[in-house]
Design a protein around this motif. Structure first.
Motif, PDB file in Angstrom:
ATOM      1  N   ARG A   1       0.835  -1.206   0.000  1.00  0.00           N
ATOM      2  CA  ARG A   1       0.000   0.000   0.000  1.00  0.00           C
ATOM      3  C   ARG A   1       0.870   1.257   0.000  1.00  0.00           C
ATOM      4  O   ARG A   1       0.593   2.220  -0.715  1.00  0.00           O
ATOM      5  CB  ARG A   1      -0.929  -0.019   1.217  1.00  0.00           C
ATOM      6  CG  ARG A   1      -1.849   1.183   1.281  1.00  0.00           C
ATOM      7  CD  ARG A   1      -2.968   0.964   2.256  1.00  0.00           C
ATOM      8  NE  ARG A   1      -3.952   0.012   1.734  1.00  0.00           N
ATOM      9  CZ  ARG A   1      -5.169  -0.136   2.204  1.00  0.00           C
ATOM     10  NH1 ARG A   1      -5.584   0.604   3.203  1.00  0.00           N
ATOM     11  NH2 ARG A   1      -5.999  -1.004   1.692  1.00  0.00           N
ATOM     12  N   GLN A   2       1.949   1.225   0.801  1.00  0.00           N
ATOM     13  CA  GLN A   2       2.859   2.375   0.834  1.00  0.00           C
ATOM     14  C   GLN A   2       3.506   2.618  -0.524  1.00  0.00           C
ATOM     15  O   GLN A   2       3.802   3.754  -0.889  1.00  0.00           O
ATOM     16  CB  GLN A   2       3.938   2.152   1.901  1.00  0.00           C
ATOM     17  CG  GLN A   2       3.431   2.277   3.325  1.00  0.00           C
ATOM     18  CD  GLN A   2       4.471   1.896   4.365  1.00  0.00           C
ATOM     19  OE1 GLN A   2       5.476   1.257   4.060  1.00  0.00           O
ATOM     20  NE2 GLN A   2       4.218   2.277   5.608  1.00  0.00           N
ATOM     21  N   GLU A   3       3.727   1.538  -1.247  1.00  0.00           N
ATOM     22  CA  GLU A   3       4.343   1.662  -2.582  1.00  0.00           C
ATOM     23  C   GLU A   3       3.308   1.964  -3.659  1.00  0.00           C
ATOM     24  O   GLU A   3       3.650   1.998  -4.838  1.00  0.00           O
ATOM     25  CB  GLU A   3       5.094   0.380  -2.920  1.00  0.00           C
ATOM     26  CG  GLU A   3       6.312   0.131  -2.047  1.00  0.00           C
ATOM     27  CD  GLU A   3       7.021  -1.168  -2.411  1.00  0.00           C
ATOM     28  OE1 GLU A   3       7.346  -1.353  -3.583  1.00  0.00           O
ATOM     29  OE2 GLU A   3       7.204  -2.001  -1.517  1.00  0.00           O
ATOM     30  N   GLN A   4       2.069   2.163  -3.238  1.00  0.00           N
ATOM     31  CA  GLN A   4       0.978   2.551  -4.141  1.00  0.00           C
ATOM     32  C   GLN A   4       0.796   1.547  -5.289  1.00  0.00           C
ATOM     33  O   GLN A   4       0.639   1.923  -6.452  1.00  0.00           O
ATOM     34  CB  GLN A   4       1.195   3.964  -4.676  1.00  0.00           C
ATOM     35  CG  GLN A   4       1.221   4.996  -3.558  1.00  0.00           C
ATOM     36  CD  GLN A   4       1.354   6.418  -4.071  1.00  0.00           C
ATOM     37  OE1 GLN A   4       2.316   6.736  -4.758  1.00  0.00           O
ATOM     38  NE2 GLN A   4       0.377   7.245  -3.746  1.00  0.00           N
ATOM     39  N   VAL A   5       0.833   0.276  -4.901  1.00  0.00           N
ATOM     40  CA  VAL A   5       0.647  -0.797  -5.874  1.00  0.00           C
ATOM     41  C   VAL A   5      -0.833  -0.896  -6.261  1.00  0.00           C
ATOM     42  O   VAL A   5      -1.723  -0.797  -5.411  1.00  0.00           O
ATOM     43  CB  VAL A   5       1.148  -2.129  -5.265  1.00  0.00           C
ATOM     44  CG1 VAL A   5       0.657  -3.326  -6.067  1.00  0.00           C
ATOM     45  CG2 VAL A   5       2.669  -2.111  -5.184  1.00  0.00           C
ATOM     46  N   ASP A   6      -1.089  -1.057  -7.543  1.00  0.00           N
ATOM     47  CA  ASP A   6      -2.470  -1.191  -8.034  1.00  0.00           C
ATOM     48  C   ASP A   6      -2.914  -2.644  -8.103  1.00  0.00           C
ATOM     49  O   ASP A   6      -4.104  -2.941  -7.941  1.00  0.00           O
ATOM     50  CB  ASP A   6      -2.588  -0.567  -9.431  1.00  0.00           C
ATOM     51  CG  ASP A   6      -2.302   0.921  -9.413  1.00  0.00           C
ATOM     52  OD1 ASP A   6      -3.057   1.650  -8.742  1.00  0.00           O
ATOM     53  OD2 ASP A   6      -1.318   1.344 -10.049  1.00  0.00           O
ATOM     54  N   ALA A   7      -1.984  -3.545  -8.406  1.00  0.00           N
ATOM     55  CA  ALA A   7      -2.357  -4.965  -8.538  1.00  0.00           C
ATOM     56  C   ALA A   7      -1.154  -5.833  -8.212  1.00  0.00           C
ATOM     57  O   ALA A   7      -0.006  -5.431  -8.391  1.00  0.00           O
ATOM     58  CB  ALA A   7      -2.844  -5.258  -9.959  1.00  0.00           C
ATOM     59  N   VAL A   8      -1.450  -7.029  -7.726  1.00  0.00           N
ATOM     60  CA  VAL A   8      -0.398  -7.970  -7.323  1.00  0.00           C
ATOM     61  C   VAL A   8      -0.537  -9.254  -8.125  1.00  0.00           C
ATOM     62  O   VAL A   8      -1.643  -9.766  -8.293  1.00  0.00           O
ATOM     63  CB  VAL A   8      -0.505  -8.294  -5.808  1.00  0.00           C
ATOM     64  CG1 VAL A   8       0.558  -9.302  -5.402  1.00  0.00           C
ATOM     65  CG2 VAL A   8      -0.386  -7.029  -4.975  1.00  0.00           C
ATOM     66  N   LEU A   9       0.591  -9.749  -8.613  1.00  0.00           N
ATOM     67  CA  LEU A   9       0.628 -11.073  -9.220  1.00  0.00           C
ATOM     68  C   LEU A   9       1.245 -12.026  -8.203  1.00  0.00           C
ATOM     69  O   LEU A   9       2.376 -11.817  -7.751  1.00  0.00           O
ATOM     70  CB  LEU A   9       1.479 -11.056 -10.500  1.00  0.00           C
ATOM     71  CG  LEU A   9       1.635 -12.410 -11.196  1.00  0.00           C
ATOM     72  CD1 LEU A   9       0.300 -12.876 -11.777  1.00  0.00           C
ATOM     73  CD2 LEU A   9       2.696 -12.347 -12.290  1.00  0.00           C
ATOM     74  N   LEU A  10       0.473 -13.055  -7.826  1.00  0.00           N
ATOM     75  CA  LEU A  10       0.959 -14.044  -6.865  1.00  0.00           C
ATOM     76  C   LEU A  10       1.307 -15.325  -7.608  1.00  0.00           C
ATOM     77  O   LEU A  10       0.480 -15.854  -8.357  1.00  0.00           O
ATOM     78  CB  LEU A  10      -0.105 -14.330  -5.800  1.00  0.00           C
ATOM     79  CG  LEU A  10      -0.503 -13.121  -4.955  1.00  0.00           C
ATOM     80  CD1 LEU A  10      -1.943 -12.736  -5.240  1.00  0.00           C
ATOM     81  CD2 LEU A  10      -0.322 -13.430  -3.484  1.00  0.00           C
ATOM     82  N   THR A  11       2.531 -15.805  -7.379  1.00  0.00           N
ATOM     83  CA  THR A  11       2.935 -17.042  -8.041  1.00  0.00           C
ATOM     84  C   THR A  11       3.269 -18.090  -6.988  1.00  0.00           C
ATOM     85  O   THR A  11       4.022 -17.840  -6.054  1.00  0.00           O
ATOM     86  CB  THR A  11       4.152 -16.827  -8.958  1.00  0.00           C
ATOM     87  OG1 THR A  11       5.280 -16.418  -8.182  1.00  0.00           O
ATOM     88  CG2 THR A  11       3.857 -15.788 -10.028  1.00  0.00           C
ATOM     89  N   PRO A  12       2.718 -19.288  -7.148  1.00  0.00           N
ATOM     90  CA  PRO A  12       2.964 -20.362  -6.174  1.00  0.00           C
ATOM     91  C   PRO A  12       4.197 -21.171  -6.548  1.00  0.00           C
ATOM     92  O   PRO A  12       4.700 -21.063  -7.670  1.00  0.00           O
ATOM     93  CB  PRO A  12       1.717 -21.220  -6.322  1.00  0.00           C
ATOM     94  CG  PRO A  12       1.409 -21.132  -7.790  1.00  0.00           C
ATOM     95  CD  PRO A  12       1.798 -19.718  -8.203  1.00  0.00           C
ATOM     96  N   ALA A  13       4.661 -21.983  -5.623  1.00  0.00           N
ATOM     97  CA  ALA A  13       5.686 -22.959  -5.980  1.00  0.00           C
ATOM     98  C   ALA A  13       4.992 -24.087  -6.736  1.00  0.00           C
ATOM     99  O   ALA A  13       5.526 -24.637  -7.643  1.00  0.00           O
ATOM    100  CB  ALA A  13       6.375 -23.505  -4.741  1.00  0.00           C
TER     101      ALA A  13
END
Lengths: 81, 176
Positions: B164-176
């Motif tokens: 949030r502090q980095e003002q991210v708009d979207a996150v890509l989550l990658t699993p092992a």
């Protein structure tokens, strides 16, 4: 957007948006060196942010190693190495 | 602290199972049907309204990636490790390694982009296909009680605050 290779678990966790590919552990974007495959997954994941409904698991159905991929238009990136 | 012998046997079995699932994905699918994962009552959904070339994207993985000069994830604890590592978007892949005994990461070491596409996202940002890439965050995805509570109550919220502090708009989550 959560990439997942295990749909039953994604259905339980219900992350906001998921992209399901039944590929082996450790390969959510595909095979090493296959830039077109990796960018195809990345493109689907990022543009999936706009089309997925809450909790939806997008499933493009791409097979492991029996699919031909092309780099998405405009996404021709150079590699650092 | 030394683990009881029964815990060590269980840990070896889990490691072997993870390696087997890496080689034979259909076994992982069968296992997943019976797995009792965490369940949540609500879906925290936020519509994305900006075009992708204006979005700041973050990459979060559970693949056990970290810089070689960062402490490795704890493989001695059979219950896992709920800590995380922050990795700059410009960190070369040559400075990365993997500490995660519960899947086969031989291919990841050959090409980090198959699990940790930092390089691809960084290059897409340079070309304007995405707005920018924030720092990346990496967990080791074998996290069992009591460490799961640490993840939910401490380390995952810490990462969320930083995103949030980095003002991210979207996150890509990658699993092992």
């Amino acid at each position: 957007m959560c990439l997942t290779s295990l749909k039953p678990i994604a259905e339980q966790v219900r992350s906001p948006r998921s992209l399901y590919l039944a590929w082996p552990f450790g390969h959510p974007l595909g095979e090493p060196g296959n830039l077109a495959q990796q960018l195809t997954v990345l493109h689907a994941a990022l543009y999936g942010l706009y089309i997925a409904e809450p909790g939806e698991i997008l499933a493009p159905g791409w097979r492991w190693r029996r699919e031909s991929y092309t780099i998405p238009a405009g996404w021709e990136v150079s590699r650092d190495c | 602290m030394d683990q009881p012998e029964s815990n060590k046997v269980w840990q070896r079995l889990q490691r072997a199972t993870g390696q087997l699932f890496s080689q034979i994905p259909v076994l992982a699918q069968v296992w997943a049907r019976g797995y009792q994962a965490l369940r949540f009552d609500s879906i925290p959904f936020t519509p994305l309204t900006k075009p992708l070339p204006e979005c700041r994207i973050a990459l979060v993985t559970t693949g056990g990636i970290h810089r070689r000069d960062q402490p490795p994830f704890n493989m001695a604890d059979a219950r896992g490790d709920a800590s995380y590592r922050r990795i700059s978007t410009t960190t070369p892949d040559a400075e990365l390694t993997v500490t995660h005994d519960y899947y086969n990461h031989d291919d990841v070491r050959r090409d980090f982009n198959i699990l940790f596409p930092r390089e691809l996202l960084h290059n897409l940002a340079q070309q304007g296909q995405i707005g920018s890439l924030s720092d990346c965050y990496s967990f080791m995805g074998h996290i069992e009680p009591p460490h799961r509570t640490t993840l939910i109550q401490q380390t995952a919220p810490e990462v969320a605050v930083q995103l949030r502090q980095e003002q991210v708009d979207a996150v890509l989550l990658t699993p092992a």
